[in-house]
Motif scaffolding. Structure first.
Motif, short mmCIF file in Angstrom:
data_model
loop_
_atom_site.label_atom_id
_atom_site.label_comp_id
_atom_site.label_asym_id
_atom_site.label_seq_id
_atom_site.Cartn_x
_atom_site.Cartn_y
_atom_site.Cartn_z
N THR A 106 33.36 75.90 58.08
CA THR A 106 32.81 76.92 57.18
C THR A 106 33.75 77.11 56.00
O THR A 106 34.97 77.16 56.18
N THR A 153 28.23 76.68 56.14
CA THR A 153 28.69 76.06 57.37
C THR A 153 27.99 74.73 57.55
O THR A 153 26.82 74.58 57.19
N LEU A 156 31.45 68.46 59.04
CA LEU A 156 32.16 67.72 58.00
C LEU A 156 31.96 66.23 58.22
O LEU A 156 32.27 65.70 59.28
N ILE A 165 30.46 68.71 53.46
CA ILE A 165 29.91 69.61 54.46
C ILE A 165 28.43 69.31 54.56
O ILE A 165 27.73 69.24 53.54
#
Length: 176
Positions: A106, A153, A156, A165
């Motif tokens: 996040t 969020t 990755l 992300i």
């Protein structure tokens, strides 16, 4: 935490799972083509299914490796509470970002600085890239420059030379 994530590639046969559901996964670990190269030292992806051209050694002419009984199946265990590891945007410009590949992360208090490119990826504060591999924010156009988020969020991912992300659904975007 660092080095705790695994990206599970299932192709079209992903099964039906819900966020937070416990699953059992088995399969061959490998770096996928377009990720970080040939059989990197820290492998963060599992190929669940048959040999996939373009996986592993980045050579589509390569013969498949040994047969592996790969699987992904649901568990009856109590669902886990899933939260992203909060990262400072500054870590995205350091070698330490590799530690978070495959991990749910996040970033907080960010603003869109670069609009979506032709592939749907866009940039927020600190040069952090956000990809639409799993979900497109404000489909089909993506967010506008100046759009602010209390948090974003996602898992990755590393592809095409960039860490990004990869949000999973609309709930991964929190607006102020």
């Amino acid at each position: 935490g660092a080095y705790s994530g695994v990206w599970v590639y299932t192709g079209a046969d992903a099964g039906t799972f819900t966020t937070g559901q416990m699953v059992n996964v088995g399969g061959m670990t490998e770096e996928y083509a377009g990720s970080s190269g040939d059989w990197a030292d820290t492998v963060t992806e599992i190929n669940v299914g048959a040999y996939l051209p373009g996986a592993g050694d980045d050579d589509d002419s390569a013969e498949p490796g040994p047969t592996v009984n790969a699987y992904i199946e649901g568990s009856s265990a109590t669902p886990a509470t899933i939260v992203g590891q909060v990262l400072d945007v500054a870590v995205f410009t350091t070698a330490d970002i590799e530690r978070w590949e495959g991990v749910l992360v996040t970033v907080e208090n960010v603003t869109v600085t670069v609009a979506p490119d032709n592939y749907g990826a866009w940039t927020v504060t600190g040069g952090v890239r956000v990809d639409d591999k799993l979900f497109t924010y404000n489909d089909p156009d993506g967010p506008s420059i100046g759009t602010s988020f209390a948090s974003i969020t996602g898992v990755l991912d590393y592809s095409w030379g960039e860490y990004k992300i990869t949000p999973r659904d609309a709930s991964d975007f929190v607006v102020p």
